[in-house]
Design a protein around this motif. Sequence first.
Motif, PDB file in Angstrom:
ATOM      1  N   HIS A 184      86.661  96.942  54.633  1.00 59.55           N
ATOM      2  CA  HIS A 184      87.048  96.227  53.417  1.00 59.55           C
ATOM      3  C   HIS A 184      86.473  94.828  53.443  1.00 59.55           C
ATOM      4  CE1 HIS A 184      89.347  95.037  49.918  1.00 59.55           C
ATOM      5  NE2 HIS A 184      89.755  93.970  50.573  1.00 59.55           N
ATOM      6  N   HIS A 185      85.812  94.435  52.359  1.00 54.06           N
ATOM      7  CA  HIS A 185      85.234  93.107  52.245  1.00 54.06           C
ATOM      8  C   HIS A 185      86.192  92.199  51.481  1.00 54.06           C
ATOM      9  CE1 HIS A 185      81.760  95.151  53.670  1.00 54.06           C
ATOM     10  NE2 HIS A 185      81.497  95.741  52.530  1.00 54.06           N
ATOM     11  N   LEU A 186      86.580  91.113  52.098  1.00 59.75           N
ATOM     12  CA  LEU A 186      87.423  90.119  51.435  1.00 59.75           C
ATOM     13  C   LEU A 186      86.520  89.267  50.546  1.00 59.75           C
ATOM     14  CD1 LEU A 186      89.614  89.085  54.497  1.00 59.75           C
ATOM     15  CD2 LEU A 186      90.322  90.515  52.562  1.00 59.75           C
ATOM     16  N   VAL A 187      86.490  89.591  49.261  1.00 62.35           N
ATOM     17  CA  VAL A 187      85.570  88.941  48.334  1.00 62.35           C
ATOM     18  C   VAL A 187      85.810  87.437  48.268  1.00 62.35           C
ATOM     19  CG1 VAL A 187      84.804  88.850  45.927  1.00 62.35           C
ATOM     20  CG2 VAL A 187      85.300  91.051  46.993  1.00 62.35           C
ATOM     21  N   ASP A 188      87.064  87.027  48.379  1.00 68.42           N
ATOM     22  CA  ASP A 188      87.404  85.607  48.300  1.00 68.42           C
ATOM     23  C   ASP A 188      87.333  84.904  49.652  1.00 68.42           C
ATOM     24  OD1 ASP A 188      87.977  85.295  45.508  1.00 68.42           O
ATOM     25  OD2 ASP A 188      89.777  86.483  45.832  1.00 68.42           O
ATOM     26  N   GLY A 189      86.941  85.617  50.680  1.00 71.21           N
ATOM     27  CA  GLY A 189      86.984  85.031  52.002  1.00 71.21           C
ATOM     28  C   GLY A 189      88.358  85.213  52.618  1.00 71.21           C
ATOM     29  N   GLU A 190      88.621  84.475  53.667  1.00 71.74           N
ATOM     30  CA  GLU A 190      89.831  84.724  54.444  1.00 71.74           C
ATOM     31  C   GLU A 190      91.089  84.130  53.849  1.00 71.74           C
ATOM     32  OE1 GLU A 190      91.234  84.352  59.100  1.00 71.74           O
ATOM     33  OE2 GLU A 190      89.578  83.134  58.363  1.00 71.74           O
ATOM     34  N   ASP A 191      91.016  82.989  53.173  1.00 75.15           N
ATOM     35  CA  ASP A 191      92.226  82.247  52.835  1.00 75.15           C
ATOM     36  C   ASP A 191      92.448  81.992  51.350  1.00 75.15           C
ATOM     37  OD1 ASP A 191      92.954  81.895  55.576  1.00 75.15           O
ATOM     38  OD2 ASP A 191      91.376  80.368  55.726  1.00 75.15           O
ATOM     39  N   ALA A 192      91.689  82.636  50.481  1.00 75.07           N
ATOM     40  CA  ALA A 192      91.812  82.331  49.051  1.00 75.07           C
ATOM     41  C   ALA A 192      92.071  83.598  48.244  1.00 75.07           C
ATOM     42  CB  ALA A 192      90.540  81.649  48.551  1.00 75.07           C
ATOM     43  N   ASN A 193      92.618  83.428  47.053  1.00 74.33           N
ATOM     44  CA  ASN A 193      92.762  84.507  46.076  1.00 74.33           C
ATOM     45  C   ASN A 193      92.321  83.959  44.727  1.00 74.33           C
ATOM     46  OD1 ASN A 193      95.402  85.772  47.908  1.00 74.33           O
ATOM     47  ND2 ASN A 193      93.824  87.120  47.126  1.00 74.33           N
ATOM     48  N   VAL A 194      91.063  84.146  44.421  1.00 76.70           N
ATOM     49  CA  VAL A 194      90.494  83.642  43.178  1.00 76.70           C
ATOM     50  C   VAL A 194      89.935  84.782  42.336  1.00 76.70           C
ATOM     51  CG1 VAL A 194      88.726  82.148  42.159  1.00 76.70           C
ATOM     52  CG2 VAL A 194      89.923  81.423  44.228  1.00 76.70           C
ATOM     53  N   PHE A 195      89.150  85.613  42.957  1.00 77.64           N
ATOM     54  CA  PHE A 195      88.436  86.667  42.237  1.00 77.64           C
ATOM     55  C   PHE A 195      89.139  88.015  42.362  1.00 77.64           C
ATOM     56  CE2 PHE A 195      84.959  89.780  41.774  1.00 77.64           C
ATOM     57  CZ  PHE A 195      84.400  89.356  40.591  1.00 77.64           C
ATOM     58  N   ASP A 196      89.597  88.351  43.561  1.00 77.66           N
ATOM     59  CA  ASP A 196      90.221  89.652  43.786  1.00 77.66           C
ATOM     60  C   ASP A 196      91.714  89.601  43.459  1.00 77.66           C
ATOM     61  OD1 ASP A 196      90.339  92.302  44.443  1.00 77.66           O
ATOM     62  OD2 ASP A 196      89.903  92.038  46.573  1.00 77.66           O
ATOM     63  N   TRP A 197      92.299  90.769  43.270  1.00 80.70           N
ATOM     64  CA  TRP A 197      93.735  90.849  43.056  1.00 80.70           C
ATOM     65  C   TRP A 197      94.456  90.418  44.339  1.00 80.70           C
ATOM     66  CZ3 TRP A 197      96.356  93.112  38.697  1.00 80.70           C
ATOM     67  CH2 TRP A 197      95.479  93.518  37.670  1.00 80.70           C
ATOM     68  N   PRO A 198      95.480  89.574  44.246  1.00 78.66           N
ATOM     69  CA  PRO A 198      96.184  89.111  45.444  1.00 78.66           C
ATOM     70  C   PRO A 198      96.782  90.244  46.278  1.00 78.66           C
ATOM     71  CG  PRO A 198      96.748  87.722  43.573  1.00 78.66           C
ATOM     72  CD  PRO A 198      95.963  88.883  43.024  1.00 78.66           C
ATOM     73  N   VAL A 199      97.088  91.371  45.638  1.00 77.94           N
ATOM     74  CA  VAL A 199      97.734  92.477  46.336  1.00 77.94           C
ATOM     75  C   VAL A 199      96.744  93.362  47.092  1.00 77.94           C
ATOM     76  CG1 VAL A 199      97.573  94.145  44.425  1.00 77.94           C
ATOM     77  CG2 VAL A 199      99.495  94.277  46.022  1.00 77.94           C
ATOM     78  N   THR A 200      95.447  93.197  46.838  1.00 76.32           N
ATOM     79  CA  THR A 200      94.472  94.154  47.348  1.00 76.32           C
ATOM     80  C   THR A 200      94.473  94.259  48.871  1.00 76.32           C
ATOM     81  OG1 THR A 200      93.027  93.926  45.427  1.00 76.32           O
ATOM     82  CG2 THR A 200      92.016  94.740  47.453  1.00 76.32           C
ATOM     83  N   GLU A 201      94.479  93.131  49.567  1.00 81.37           N
ATOM     84  CA  GLU A 201      94.423  93.191  51.030  1.00 81.37           C
ATOM     85  C   GLU A 201      95.609  93.962  51.600  1.00 81.37           C
ATOM     86  OE1 GLU A 201      94.289  90.318  54.990  1.00 81.37           O
ATOM     87  OE2 GLU A 201      93.923  89.447  53.002  1.00 81.37           O
ATOM     88  N   ASN A 202      96.805  93.678  51.122  1.00 78.49           N
ATOM     89  CA  ASN A 202      97.982  94.394  51.614  1.00 78.49           C
ATOM     90  C   ASN A 202      97.943  95.866  51.221  1.00 78.49           C
ATOM     91  OD1 ASN A 202      99.145  92.213  52.916  1.00 78.49           O
ATOM     92  ND2 ASN A 202     100.312  91.572  51.120  1.00 78.49           N
ATOM     93  N   TYR A 203      97.371  96.154  50.056  1.00 81.00           N
ATOM     94  CA  TYR A 203      97.276  97.547  49.611  1.00 81.00           C
ATOM     95  C   TYR A 203      96.382  98.351  50.550  1.00 81.00           C
ATOM     96  CZ  TYR A 203      96.134 101.603  46.728  1.00 81.00           C
ATOM     97  OH  TYR A 203      95.937 102.899  46.275  1.00 81.00           O
ATOM     98  N   VAL A 204      95.206  97.830  50.875  1.00 83.14           N
ATOM     99  CA  VAL A 204      94.305  98.594  51.747  1.00 83.14           C
ATOM    100  C   VAL A 204      94.869  98.681  53.159  1.00 83.14           C
ATOM    101  CG1 VAL A 204      92.271  98.099  50.351  1.00 83.14           C
ATOM    102  CG2 VAL A 204      92.831  96.587  52.264  1.00 83.14           C
ATOM    103  N   ARG A 205      95.565  97.643  53.607  1.00 83.36           N
ATOM    104  CA  ARG A 205      96.189  97.718  54.931  1.00 83.36           C
ATOM    105  C   ARG A 205      97.274  98.795  54.960  1.00 83.36           C
ATOM    106  NH1 ARG A 205      94.583  93.795  58.369  1.00 83.36           N
ATOM    107  NH2 ARG A 205      93.792  91.817  57.522  1.00 83.36           N
ATOM    108  N   ALA A 206      98.054  98.881  53.883  1.00 79.29           N
ATOM    109  CA  ALA A 206      99.117  99.886  53.824  1.00 79.29           C
ATOM    110  C   ALA A 206      98.541 101.295  53.818  1.00 79.29           C
ATOM    111  CB  ALA A 206      99.975  99.653  52.585  1.00 79.29           C
ATOM    112  N   LEU A 207      97.441 101.500  53.088  1.00 82.25           N
ATOM    113  CA  LEU A 207      96.809 102.820  53.072  1.00 82.25           C
ATOM    114  C   LEU A 207      96.274 103.184  54.454  1.00 82.25           C
ATOM    115  CD1 LEU A 207      94.845 102.972  49.699  1.00 82.25           C
ATOM    116  CD2 LEU A 207      96.665 104.499  50.446  1.00 82.25           C
ATOM    117  N   ALA A 208      95.625 102.243  55.108  1.00 79.24           N
ATOM    118  CA  ALA A 208      95.090 102.504  56.437  1.00 79.24           C
ATOM    119  C   ALA A 208      96.200 102.876  57.413  1.00 79.24           C
ATOM    120  CB  ALA A 208      94.327 101.279  56.940  1.00 79.24           C
TER     121      ALA A 208
END
Length: 234
Positions: free
Chosen positions: A52-76
């Motif tokens: 998974h590529h963090l489009v906003d980098g490690e510490d920001a939520n500008v472009f991607d949905w804020p929930v996306t990182e947690n969503y992919v982690r939950a699926l994994a």
Amino acid sequence: MNPKLQEPTLNRDGLIAYDKIIVCFSGGKDCLAALLYLLELDVPREKIELAHHLVDGEDANVFDWPVTENYVRALATSFQIPLFMSWRVGGFTGELWKTDAPTAGVTFETTGGERITVGGGGKPNTRRRFPQQAASLRVRWCSSVLKIDVMDTVLRNDPRLQGKRILVIDGCRAEESPARAKYKAFEIHRADARRSGRRHVDAYRPVLKWSEAAVWDIIRRYGVVPHPAYQLSW
């Protein structure tokens, strides 16, 4: 197997011949369908991992949905499949506002929780342009700079991937655009270096010819809750 689904270029025997099968996983429905199809073919989970590529980098939520990182982690976690994150240093905003600055490096996770940052530097240049809706990655730069180039960097530099036979899977579908309709289902990946023996990398798009209905069908059959963006009618 669901008769509505298209036959893949690679059967199960062809898939398990690879040491690692890396699914480029944004959290969207199409890459999710590609993952589920691997499981439907009974590909061993120990051969599969998610990238998974963090489009906003490690510490920001500008472009991607804020929930996306947690969503992919939950699926994994739910599917018991390893997940590795990677990102362009500075993310989307760093590239968007880049002014007379060199290319930023790429950070990626590897085994044991280690992080490696490579690349960057070169001749300073200026971006200061929004991505465009176009087939050319020169103007639709977010896809190339923040995803495609990041994946290539991981494949070329992660020590655990060297000397391996790797299959990179993405969820591109022909229905999505005329440009994607021209994609090949199977081809040698850009990061391949089999001639030198460093790594053997192929690219595969198992859902390329699938309809959107087929995508939603496999997601329903596996009982996976889709990304909240879809639930909000995006």
